[in-house]
Design a protein around this motif. Structure first.
Motif, PDB file in Angstrom:
ATOM      1  N   UNK A 194       0.835  -1.255  -0.086  1.00  0.00           N
ATOM      2  CA  UNK A 194      -0.136   0.024   0.184  1.00  0.00           C
ATOM      3  C   UNK A 194       0.891   1.212   0.064  1.00  0.00           C
ATOM      4  N   UNK A 195       2.059   1.207  -0.550  1.00  0.00           N
ATOM      5  CA  UNK A 195       3.067   2.354  -0.472  1.00  0.00           C
ATOM      6  C   UNK A 195       3.478   2.751  -1.859  1.00  0.00           C
ATOM      7  N   UNK A 196       4.504   3.892  -1.773  1.00  0.00           N
ATOM      8  CA  UNK A 196       5.241   4.054  -3.057  1.00  0.00           C
ATOM      9  C   UNK A 196       6.511   3.733  -2.954  1.00  0.00           C
ATOM     10  N   UNK A 197       7.104   3.474  -4.142  1.00  0.00           N
ATOM     11  CA  UNK A 197       8.602   3.136  -4.041  1.00  0.00           C
ATOM     12  C   UNK A 197       9.359   4.060  -3.579  1.00  0.00           C
ATOM     13  N   UNK A 198       9.072   5.551  -3.470  1.00  0.00           N
ATOM     14  CA  UNK A 198       9.812   6.569  -2.724  1.00  0.00           C
ATOM     15  C   UNK A 198       9.791   6.194  -1.151  1.00  0.00           C
ATOM     16  N   UNK A 199       8.305   6.059  -0.545  1.00  0.00           N
ATOM     17  CA  UNK A 199       8.636   5.937   0.613  1.00  0.00           C
ATOM     18  C   UNK A 199       9.322   4.678   1.039  1.00  0.00           C
ATOM     19  N   UNK A 200       9.076   3.627   0.208  1.00  0.00           N
ATOM     20  CA  UNK A 200       9.903   2.355   0.537  1.00  0.00           C
ATOM     21  C   UNK A 200      11.388   2.512   0.779  1.00  0.00           C
ATOM     22  N   UNK A 201      11.905   3.426  -0.193  1.00  0.00           N
ATOM     23  CA  UNK A 201      13.500   3.697  -0.336  1.00  0.00           C
ATOM     24  C   UNK A 201      13.626   4.231   0.896  1.00  0.00           C
ATOM     25  N   UNK A 202      12.824   5.385   1.344  1.00  0.00           N
ATOM     26  CA  UNK A 202      13.289   6.307   2.445  1.00  0.00           C
ATOM     27  C   UNK A 202      13.243   5.503   3.631  1.00  0.00           C
ATOM     28  N   UNK A 203      12.230   4.660   3.788  1.00  0.00           N
ATOM     29  CA  UNK A 203      12.319   3.552   5.137  1.00  0.00           C
ATOM     30  C   UNK A 203      13.269   2.636   5.342  1.00  0.00           C
ATOM     31  N   UNK A 204      13.606   2.182   4.139  1.00  0.00           N
ATOM     32  CA  UNK A 204      14.650   1.019   4.180  1.00  0.00           C
ATOM     33  C   UNK A 204      16.089   2.033   4.540  1.00  0.00           C
ATOM     34  N   UNK A 205      16.200   3.040   3.775  1.00  0.00           N
ATOM     35  CA  UNK A 205      17.430   3.844   4.190  1.00  0.00           C
ATOM     36  C   UNK A 205      17.482   4.028   5.811  1.00  0.00           C
ATOM     37  N   UNK A 206      16.131   4.378   6.418  1.00  0.00           N
ATOM     38  CA  UNK A 206      16.205   4.629   7.796  1.00  0.00           C
ATOM     39  C   UNK A 206      16.711   3.297   8.628  1.00  0.00           C
ATOM     40  N   UNK A 207      16.324   2.227   8.059  1.00  0.00           N
ATOM     41  CA  UNK A 207      16.503   0.727   8.681  1.00  0.00           C
ATOM     42  C   UNK A 207      18.277   0.632   8.608  1.00  0.00           C
ATOM     43  N   UNK A 208      18.844   0.984   7.620  1.00  0.00           N
ATOM     44  CA  UNK A 208      20.223   0.946   7.285  1.00  0.00           C
ATOM     45  C   UNK A 208      20.726   1.959   8.416  1.00  0.00           C
ATOM     46  N   UNK A 209      20.347   3.044   8.451  1.00  0.00           N
ATOM     47  CA  UNK A 209      20.932   3.985   9.358  1.00  0.00           C
ATOM     48  C   UNK A 209      20.856   3.318  10.964  1.00  0.00           C
ATOM     49  N   UNK A 210      19.855   2.600  11.120  1.00  0.00           N
ATOM     50  CA  UNK A 210      19.693   1.685  12.594  1.00  0.00           C
ATOM     51  C   UNK A 210      20.731   0.681  12.463  1.00  0.00           C
ATOM     52  N   UNK A 211      21.306   0.415  11.666  1.00  0.00           N
ATOM     53  CA  UNK A 211      22.295  -0.779  11.556  1.00  0.00           C
ATOM     54  C   UNK A 211      21.617  -2.152  11.574  1.00  0.00           C
ATOM     55  N   UNK A 212      20.516  -2.164  10.951  1.00  0.00           N
ATOM     56  CA  UNK A 212      19.669  -3.499  10.772  1.00  0.00           C
ATOM     57  C   UNK A 212      20.227  -4.146   9.714  1.00  0.00           C
ATOM     58  N   UNK A 213      20.518  -5.237  10.027  1.00  0.00           N
ATOM     59  CA  UNK A 213      21.217  -6.545   8.981  1.00  0.00           C
ATOM     60  C   UNK A 213      20.409  -7.278   8.028  1.00  0.00           C
ATOM     61  N   UNK A 214      19.091  -7.636   8.758  1.00  0.00           N
ATOM     62  CA  UNK A 214      18.143  -8.440   8.016  1.00  0.00           C
ATOM     63  C   UNK A 214      16.796  -7.942   8.013  1.00  0.00           C
ATOM     64  N   UNK A 215      16.109  -8.450   7.034  1.00  0.00           N
ATOM     65  CA  UNK A 215      14.521  -7.637   6.670  1.00  0.00           C
ATOM     66  C   UNK A 215      13.823  -8.759   6.288  1.00  0.00           C
TER      67      UNK A 215
END
Ligand code: FAD
Length: 284
Positions: free
Chosen positions: A78-99
């Motif tokens: 239910x979301x856009x590519x732009x939003x997905x990219x923004x949130x995935x970058x936030x996860x990477x900033x949190x040093x998340x390794x797995x999704x």
């Protein structure tokens, strides 16, 4: 540590699923502390359509602060590519390794329009292309509810694997035979990444009825009989006993890990892990 390294072991890897609580997270963090001594390789945190994103990111940080790896679930329907990219970058900033890359359920509202990503495989491809995250995906031993049959569903599962998935986490099941049949079919389809069974301890009649309706899970007659007959504490104790025997048999059959749907409560999962015999648990 990434999924690919975590499951590269002969030991049994333990992981837990939790969801963001409606109220504050203190109670959940207490439950997680109880479960920590079972050496979970990670805790996975569900992602609700329309949920509060900021709250989810805050909770991811809080779980990480308990000293346990965390694997966020991530839906794309239910979301856009732009939003997905923004949130995935936030996860990477949190040093998340797995999704855990998921499509999510199609909203019931009739005006729902397709977005940039229509299947989990689109999301897997995107994450694989853009990031170095290790990717988990969902698998359904009894077939996904929208799928015409299990073979068709497994063909689409293979698509997710081909696009970069590293591990498959299954929908819960109460009959291990359905899991074994699924494993046979995935092997024949050429899927050769770890498939981790999802275990949900029975805690109430309502909970089982909900899952049967939502996901078409088979309830074996002996389980159904106990669900109809037992109440409250007695049903919870039956759920522990049943899941313990399910886990022991799965371990004997060589599964690589157990992923527990904890429902944000430590009691049953803790008892099951205390009960299981002959388990050599993976430790960091
Ligand atoms: P997909 O893999 O995209 O499959 C969805 C359906 O489409 C299947 O029937 C499949 O056979 C079919 N399909 C796939 N590709 C194609 C194609 N190219 N053409 C035609 N048909 C295709 N939901 C949440 O909202 N939040 C969560 O946190 C969450 N966590 C979950 C964790 C686990 C372990 C599991 C098993 C489920 C979880 N779910 C969650 C539920 C999940 O979002 C739903 O089951 C959803 O309906 C399907 O998601 P998926 O990623 O399996 O979708």
């Amino acid at each position: 540590m990434k999924l690919r390294e975590i499951y590269n072991t002969d030991k049994t890897v333990i992981s837990f699923e939790v969801f963001p609580p409606k109220e504050n997270s203190e109670k959940l963090l207490e439950e997680i502390k109880v479960l920590k001594h079972h050496n979970p390789a990670f805790i996975s945190l569900t992602y609700g359509a329309g949920g509060n994103e900021n709250k989810s990111f805050e909770l991811l940080k809080q779980i990480k602060d308990t000293g346990i790896n965390v694997m966020p679930h991530f839906t794309c329907i239910s979301t856009t590519k732009k939003n997905i990219e923004r949130n995935i970058n936030k996860l990477i900033d949190l040093k998340i390794e797995n999704i855990l890359a998921l499509r999510g359920d199609i909203p019931e509202n009739k005006e729902f329009q397709k977005h940039d990503f229509n299947y989990a495989s689109d999301l897997v491809e995107f994450i694989k292309h853009k990031t170095n995250l290790s990717i988990g995906v969902a698998g359904y031993p009894e077939g996904h509810i929208e799928s015409p049959d299990l073979d068709t569903d497994i063909n689409y599962l293979k698509d997710k694997v081909d696009k970069g998935a590293d591990a498959i986490f299954t929908q819960l099941f109460f009959d291990n035979n359905n899991f074994y049949k699924f494993i046979d079919k995935t092997e024949k389809a050429g899927i050769n990444i770890p498939i981790i069974p999802g275990i949900m301890p029975i805690i109430s009649k309502k909970q089982v009825e909900k899952m049967v309706k939502l996901a078409n899970i088979t309830v074996p007659p002996n389980v159904q009989e106990n669900i109809s007959k037992l109440k409250d504490k007695d049903l919870i104790e039956f759920g522990i006993e049943y899941a313990t025997s399910q886990c022991e048999e799965l371990i004997k059959n060589g599964i690589k890990g157990l992923h527990f749907y904890t429902l944000n409560k430590s009691y049953s999962t803790n008892e099951i892990l205390n009960n299981i015999k002959g388990v050599n648990i993976w430790k960091i």
